[in-house]
Design an enzyme around this catalytic site. Sequence first.
Site, short mmCIF file in Angstrom:
data_model
loop_
_atom_site.label_atom_id
_atom_site.label_comp_id
_atom_site.label_asym_id
_atom_site.label_seq_id
_atom_site.Cartn_x
_atom_site.Cartn_y
_atom_site.Cartn_z
CG HIS A 101 -1.71 -1.03 1.61
ND1 HIS A 101 -1.26 -2.16 2.25
CD2 HIS A 101 -3.04 -1.20 1.43
CE1 HIS A 101 -2.29 -2.98 2.44
NE2 HIS A 101 -3.37 -2.42 1.94
CG ASP A 104 1.91 -0.99 3.37
OD1 ASP A 104 1.24 -0.60 4.33
OD2 ASP A 104 1.51 -1.82 2.52
CD GLU A 232 -7.81 -8.18 -0.71
OE1 GLU A 232 -6.80 -7.76 -1.29
OE2 GLU A 232 -7.83 -8.42 0.52
CD GLU A 268 -7.28 -11.54 2.81
OE1 GLU A 268 -6.80 -10.60 2.15
OE2 GLU A 268 -7.39 -11.52 4.04
CG HIS A 271 -11.12 -11.01 2.72
ND1 HIS A 271 -10.70 -9.96 1.93
CD2 HIS A 271 -10.44 -10.89 3.88
CE1 HIS A 271 -9.80 -9.24 2.59
NE2 HIS A 271 -9.62 -9.80 3.77
C1 XLS Z 1 -7.64 -6.53 4.57
C2 XLS Z 1 -7.19 -6.74 3.22
C3 XLS Z 1 -6.01 -5.89 2.79
C4 XLS Z 1 -5.89 -5.92 1.29
C5 XLS Z 1 -5.10 -4.80 0.71
O1 XLS Z 1 -8.41 -7.29 5.13
O2 XLS Z 1 -6.92 -8.10 3.03
O3 XLS Z 1 -4.84 -6.31 3.42
O4 XLS Z 1 -5.33 -7.12 0.86
O5 XLS Z 1 -5.60 -3.57 1.04
NI NI Z 2 -5.96 -8.97 1.43
NI NI Z 3 -7.70 -9.53 4.84
#
Ligand code: XLS
Ligand code: NI
Ligand code: NI
Length: 438
Positions: A101, A104, A232, A268, A271
Amino acid sequence: MKIEDLRKIGKIQYKGSKNKEKFSFKHYNPEEVILGKKMKDHLKFAMSYWHTLVAEGADMFGEPASDKTFGESDPLEQFKAKADFGFELMNILGIDYYCFHDVDIAPKGKDLKETFDLFDQMVEYIGELQNKYHKNLLWGTANNFTDKKFMVGAATSPNANVYAIAAAKVKKTIDATIKLGGTGFVFWGGREGYETLLNTDMGKELDNLGKFLKLARDYGRKQGFKGDFLIEPKPMEPTKHQYDFDTATAIGFLRKHDLMNDFKINIEANHATLAGHTFQHELRTAAIDNMLGSIDANEGDVLLGWDTDHFPINVYGSTMAMYEILKAGGFKNGGINFDAKTRRASNTVEDLVIAYILGMDTYALGLRKAVAIIEDGRLDEFVEVRYDSFNHGIGKKITNEEVTLEELYQYALSIDDLKVESGRQEYLESILNQILFS
Ligand code: XLS
Ligand code: NI
Ligand code: NI
């Protein structure tokens, strides 16, 4: 943490599944060719900059438990030391990619202008490290959720000035992604959602989000970005309801806003389970629409209801994930980003290296087992035979859209020997176990 501790560990080698050294790969053999491709090119592992080099293990109840200052006190020097450590970590693990990011990689300045200047300096610095270590950027993203100005959203904020600042950060990070040769640009909508509809114009927020993504797409393409824009999905946390709830929701949104050609999904694992799906379900949903872009490899804890971001250990999960990815033709611009962190109490350099070895081996073993499932053929064959009635007779007509509802009515009246075959779930599960544990 200190870079010397990484150098002491040295390069991690593949030693095979019987080896007991803690710093060795048991399953990941980067140069080994499987299905005509090197393991490292199937898997395209990436380091997540934020968990690995920034997050220090603070939680809602406790202070940081791990030191990521890397021995520096000056802010810019500290971020350079983070980068040095990160590239050395990728070097010893043989990880070719990383993801970041904007926030970061560089310290925050006194205002947006100074923040962007510091960011530019660090992009320059990281570019040099990339060349020195022969590493690549998998994807970049703008963090439009941590700063308190984003507390009620970024691209879905009710405040147009916040929207503009979020857009500026996206522009800056797209520029950096292009400069560093990144092949993806991710949008994770951490604050793009709501807490209560009593104060929310949901329709307006969604429209604004669609416009925001189009602005980013148009700018990126104008600047020559050839990679994928990625959504995402995540259903909740930090907001109660996030708009990019899951893959199906995100695809519906992209289709509505005519963004299907430029966007793909970054899925992910943790998620997926928060949304009440398996990881495999999310991957399949994306693959069906040719929208499987990249993955954030991690996993949750069945007993906890939030995004715990564990390093992957579950081989059933990694096997079925790699099965879906292979079936979808493998990664093009995407890869496997370890959006994962060690537990708060695992706070040494050794813990970090071992966590990555665990994650990489879990996916390497998953790849090997997924190939074994495909080569075994019994699961694929079962599914093919199961739907065979759509290959001839009335089924073929349905498939080819050559039948009306009236014709189906007439046909239904003539059916006299109806037999629905068993789904044979337990038999198929026993095949899976046989392949996994042989
Ligand atoms: C948070 C997300 C984040 C994304 C990128 O839950 O996974 O880390 O991957 O912003
Ligand atoms: Ni993520
Ligand atoms: Ni995450």
